[in-house]
Design an enzyme around this catalytic site. Sequence first.
Site, mmCIF file in Angstrom:
data_model
loop_
_atom_site.group_PDB
_atom_site.id
_atom_site.type_symbol
_atom_site.label_atom_id
_atom_site.label_comp_id
_atom_site.label_asym_id
_atom_site.label_seq_id
_atom_site.Cartn_x
_atom_site.Cartn_y
_atom_site.Cartn_z
ATOM 1 N N SER A 116 81.314 -69.717 15.196
ATOM 2 C CA SER A 116 79.949 -70.179 15.383
ATOM 3 C C SER A 116 79.659 -70.416 16.849
ATOM 4 C CB SER A 116 79.734 -71.449 14.550
ATOM 5 O OG SER A 116 78.382 -71.830 14.540
ATOM 6 N N GLY A 150 80.010 -72.975 19.103
ATOM 7 C CA GLY A 150 80.976 -73.535 20.043
ATOM 8 C C GLY A 150 82.000 -72.526 20.516
ATOM 9 N N GLU A 151 82.562 -71.774 19.578
ATOM 10 C CA GLU A 151 83.563 -70.782 19.939
ATOM 11 C C GLU A 151 82.960 -69.684 20.813
ATOM 12 O OE1 GLU A 151 84.667 -72.452 15.881
ATOM 13 O OE2 GLU A 151 82.862 -71.829 16.941
ATOM 14 N N CYS A 152 81.764 -69.236 20.441
ATOM 15 C CA CYS A 152 81.137 -68.145 21.198
ATOM 16 C C CYS A 152 80.794 -68.567 22.622
ATOM 17 C CB CYS A 152 79.886 -67.663 20.466
ATOM 18 S SG CYS A 152 80.238 -66.782 18.930
ATOM 19 N N SER A 156 82.276 -70.909 24.362
ATOM 20 C CA SER A 156 83.499 -71.165 25.124
ATOM 21 C C SER A 156 84.118 -69.889 25.674
ATOM 22 C CB SER A 156 84.530 -71.891 24.249
ATOM 23 O OG SER A 156 85.076 -71.032 23.260
#
Length: 427
Positions: free
Chosen positions: A58, A60-62, A64
């Site tokens: 989602s 946050g990962e993208c 980062s």
Amino acid sequence: MIRRLYAALTTLAGPALHLYLRRRLKRGKEHPTRFGERLGRAGRLRPEGKLLWMHGASVGECLSVLPLIDLLLARYPDWTVMVTSGTVTSAELMMQRLPPRAFHQFVPVDRLPWVRRFLDHWRPDAVVWLESEFWPNLIHETRRRAIPMALVNGRVSDSSLRSWQRLPAFIGGMLGAFQVVLGQTDQDAARLSLLGAASARCVGNLKSAAAPLPADDEALKALRQIIGARPCWLASSTHPGEEIAVWQVHRQLQDTLPDLLTIIVPRHPQRGPEIATDLAAAGAEVSLRSTGGTPTAATSVYIADTLGELGLFYRLCPVVFVGKSLPDLPHAGGGQNPLEPARLGCSVVFGPSMGNFALLADQMTLSGAARQVADPSALAETIGWLLRDERARAVMADAGQALASAEAAVTERVVAALAPLLAGESR
């Protein structure tokens, strides 16, 4: 055995999965014009040359991984990057922020016919999975095609560890498919090794090395002129239940700070009208950004329910509460990234439920870059103190920016760890 059963059940469940996705589409949780991507149907042609596929669950990962993508593309000019995720919000953000030679696709639902259709079209030369979303069919089918894989910023929570330990062969088979395994922390690396990952290690947390969130200069200038000298604070990435707690904080402070402006940026912008209705019923004078509203002199709460503007409001507000961290709420637990506001010079406050960022939260509180509070009453006391004490804010801001700077080399170390995959040495 479990993997084969999972593959068979998800294949047979095709009609049910399709119906489930259609229901999500009606609720706005799937993209209206890119629905086929969730069934493995490509939304564009495969680019020529080498393709690195990076998958994050989602937003946050993208976010980062953006600095990592920039550095990888600079080091490997013959590669293109495809980022996949599963949420509409993350897709829209990636469309805005991905650099040239990078693009976004929705990840297919983990059903073998859809997974195979996806892989047949894209034929990635290497794959990077982010954090902790493991899809067995995607991982197994990628491994079966001898495509090298890395797990970056891998994370194993306490509850995940207990769950996976009940299925050691299943999780061990998935983790054994990765040639490079990088834990988010030393503890995560140790847990990944315990669960079956080979040579898991930690080179730092990518979320600590992200670039400052962007902001539109003209929008920032306009809002600063509108707000003027009013004291303001921000509740960022809030979840259901937290907005009422934020309003309680505002009411507790308004006797001593009568001009106070509270700004809320909900984690899911589509909740803006619902939040506005709830807060208006509780007595707040609300303005909603998505409808063109701006904070007037009468506005007590400004709801910034727009996408991709968090960096704007971090620059606007000197004091920030990081959401999804208050206890005893329907969606409490886990927290959001507290280093994002600290990187932009904010004084940071969060509640006790910061399990997703436990190490970072500890580092920030110990270094003086953040304050952790137990409940809304303590939150009001801390927000009020910080709004009145400019020196305290400056000390916290300096500590936060120093901590952010210390993590800047993490991206370089991750690129170095991925080098064997991109050179084809692990095939």
